[in-house]
Design a protein around this motif. Sequence first.
Motif, PDB file in Angstrom:
ATOM      1  N   SER A  25     -31.556 -24.894   0.940  1.00  8.66           N
ATOM      2  CA  SER A  25     -32.605 -25.080  -0.058  1.00  8.66           C
ATOM      3  C   SER A  25     -33.544 -23.887  -0.042  1.00  8.66           C
ATOM      4  O   SER A  25     -33.620 -23.144   0.937  1.00  8.66           O
ATOM      5  N   LYS A  75     -24.416 -28.424  -5.040  1.00  9.68           N
ATOM      6  CA  LYS A  75     -25.403 -28.984  -4.103  1.00  9.68           C
ATOM      7  C   LYS A  75     -25.789 -27.984  -3.024  1.00  9.68           C
ATOM      8  O   LYS A  75     -26.551 -28.329  -2.114  1.00  9.68           O
ATOM      9  N   ASN A  76     -25.254 -26.773  -3.086  1.00  9.08           N
ATOM     10  CA  ASN A  76     -25.534 -25.759  -2.053  1.00  9.08           C
ATOM     11  C   ASN A  76     -25.260 -26.312  -0.655  1.00  9.08           C
ATOM     12  O   ASN A  76     -26.038 -26.082   0.275  1.00  9.08           O
ATOM     13  N   THR A  77     -24.164 -27.015  -0.522  1.00  5.74           N
ATOM     14  CA  THR A  77     -23.855 -27.727   0.716  1.00  5.74           C
ATOM     15  C   THR A  77     -22.455 -27.374   1.206  1.00  5.74           C
ATOM     16  O   THR A  77     -21.526 -27.256   0.406  1.00  5.74           O
TER      17      THR A  77
END
Length: 118
Positions: A25, A75-77
């Motif tokens: 994030s 989701k940048n995950t």
Amino acid sequence: QVQLVESGGGLVQAGGSLRLSCAASGNIASIYTMAWYRQAPGTQRELVAAITSGGGTNYADSVKGRFTISRDNAKNTVYLQMNNLKPEDTAVYYCNADIRTWVRAAYWGQGTQVTVSS
């Protein structure tokens, strides 16, 4: 400022499974390669698995066939599915990501403990 937050570690018996997650994030423009490293007491940090922005993967020989790395770019995950865990997989697992904000740099998560009992 960028943060990587890991979750999913814990205690599991040999032969069991765990799934680690790491969410990035902050003021992120792009995320390039994402990876998982691990460090056991008294040893150097080692690469476990990595995945490029295009989905290309590579694994340490010790985890091939048991661990799977994947990512959700929306989701940048990044995830690490760990199956058939062994006591020698016990370590602190760290997420790493190559991220561009207004500059490009490598970022690390805080680490999550994985303990495999025999």
